[in-house]
Design a protein around this motif. Structure first.
Motif, PDB file in Angstrom:
ATOM      1  N   THR A 140      40.798  45.387  29.220  1.00 39.66           N
ATOM      2  CA  THR A 140      41.078  44.541  30.301  1.00 39.66           C
ATOM      3  C   THR A 140      42.405  43.888  29.838  1.00 39.66           C
ATOM      4  O   THR A 140      42.858  44.075  28.585  1.00 39.66           O
ATOM      5  N   TRP A 173      28.840  46.381  39.782  1.00 39.68           N
ATOM      6  CA  TRP A 173      28.939  44.504  39.738  1.00 39.68           C
ATOM      7  C   TRP A 173      28.271  44.191  38.471  1.00 39.68           C
ATOM      8  O   TRP A 173      26.960  44.285  38.423  1.00 39.68           O
ATOM      9  N   LYS A 250      36.418  42.991  46.528  1.00 37.65           N
ATOM     10  CA  LYS A 250      36.590  44.252  45.778  1.00 37.65           C
ATOM     11  C   LYS A 250      36.774  44.032  44.267  1.00 37.65           C
ATOM     12  O   LYS A 250      36.696  44.712  43.430  1.00 37.65           O
ATOM     13  N   LYS A 251      36.899  42.772  43.933  1.00 38.38           N
ATOM     14  CA  LYS A 251      37.293  42.404  42.654  1.00 38.38           C
ATOM     15  C   LYS A 251      35.973  41.527  42.067  1.00 38.38           C
ATOM     16  O   LYS A 251      35.627  41.592  40.872  1.00 38.38           O
ATOM     17  N   GLU A 252      35.727  40.515  43.076  1.00 39.32           N
ATOM     18  CA  GLU A 252      34.611  39.476  42.759  1.00 39.32           C
ATOM     19  C   GLU A 252      33.657  39.630  44.051  1.00 39.32           C
ATOM     20  O   GLU A 252      34.099  39.710  45.153  1.00 39.32           O
ATOM     21  N   LYS A 266      31.745  40.227  38.760  1.00 34.33           N
ATOM     22  CA  LYS A 266      32.977  41.027  38.698  1.00 34.33           C
ATOM     23  C   LYS A 266      32.787  42.533  38.627  1.00 34.33           C
ATOM     24  O   LYS A 266      31.800  43.030  38.205  1.00 34.33           O
ATOM     25  N   SER A 267      33.686  43.223  39.310  1.00 33.96           N
ATOM     26  CA  SER A 267      33.604  44.592  39.207  1.00 33.96           C
ATOM     27  C   SER A 267      33.939  45.207  38.000  1.00 33.96           C
ATOM     28  O   SER A 267      34.893  44.657  37.377  1.00 33.96           O
TER      29      SER A 267
END
Length: 268
Positions: A140, A173, A250-252, A266-267
């Motif tokens: 990350t 997720w 798509k991210k959260e 979160k993804s």
């Protein structure tokens, strides 16, 4: 007579030498230099390098040696500042700085922690903590706690559900936060930890895997997912969840019931 004995003796020597020569070397067999062979007990070089680890790694998944999900709140964070320096942190504990190195047998020494490396990919790291647990990390740009107190928090209003499509929610997720109304949750309740929506079976249906826990016991089961006007219907054997969707970019993914329990995922 003496000459005959000498000739006989010489012939015996020639015959013996020929037989010996045939025994020493067989056709198609080359001689072997034993000194080049690996001796028993020689240490094997590690398969991995600490240069592959430089960057930030946050734990996203944990199982035991039998691949059974293990619930956890002490998320592990590994920040490899360079090929030989690392900062580690477990949950809300203090940071610990130290040396990083990989020894024979793919043993990773990260400050005060010791792991066996199972695999390293561009964005995923899998470690065995040598004590019956397998930890999966995602690379990350920043840890969740990096922005605590630094950026102003804009409170999002999750009052009304939003329409979603299968494309909005398909993926892996990880629930990183849960918000429940006081007194709204009474045990036993099956709390979702992970939701993997993998294979579409129709325009609004898919197969996947859900991980949930009840009284500190985690369970992972295959499930089916159906997109509804209001959100998601999830079925897994005798278990089912009807959930509203409040955000899906798509991210959260924010889902649940705003009047009872909201999941923030979160993804990964």
């Amino acid at each position: 007579m003496q000459i005959k004995k000498i000739i006989t003796f010489l012939l015996l020597l020639l015959i013996t030498g020929s037989i010996t020569a045939q025994r020493v070397k067989r056709k198609g067999v080359n001689s072997i230099d034993i000194s080049k062979n690996k001796r028993p007990g020689t240490k094997q070089e590690p398969e991995f390098s600490t240069t592959q680890l430089v960057g930030k790694w946050q734990e996203v998944y944990r199982t035991d040696k039998n691949s059974i999900p293990a619930g956890f709140t002490d998320t592990i964070y590994l920040n490899f500042l360079s090929a030989n320096k690392v900062i580690t942190r477990d949950g809300n504990s203090m940071n610990m700085a130290g040396d990083a190195m990989i020894e024979s047998g793919n043993i990773l020494q990260a400050a005060a922690d010791t792991y066996t490396i199972i695999s390293i990919a561009d964005s995923q790291l899998v470690l065995d903590n040598q004590d019956n647990l397998i930890h999966t990390f995602k690379k990350t740009e920043e840890f969740i706690f990096d922005t605590y107190g630094k950026n102003p928090v804009k409170k999002e209003d999750f009052t009304d559900p939003v329409p979603v499509s299968m494309a909005d929610v398909k993926g892996n997720w990880m629930v990183y936060r849960k918000v429940a109304k006081p007194g709204a949750i009474n045990p036993p309740v099956n709390i979702i930890q992970y939701l993997k929506i993998t294979d579409s079976t129709g325009e609004n249906t898919a197969k996947g895997v859900i991980t949930f826990y009840q009284t500190n016991k985690s369970t992972e089961l295959p499930c089916t997912i159906k997109i509804t006007n209001a959100g998601l219907d999830i079925t897994s054997g005798d278990f089912s969840w009807s959930l509203f969707a409040y955000k899906a970019d798509k991210k959260e993914l924010v889902f649940g019931d705003a009047a009872v329990l909201l999941y923030y995922a979160k993804s990964f």
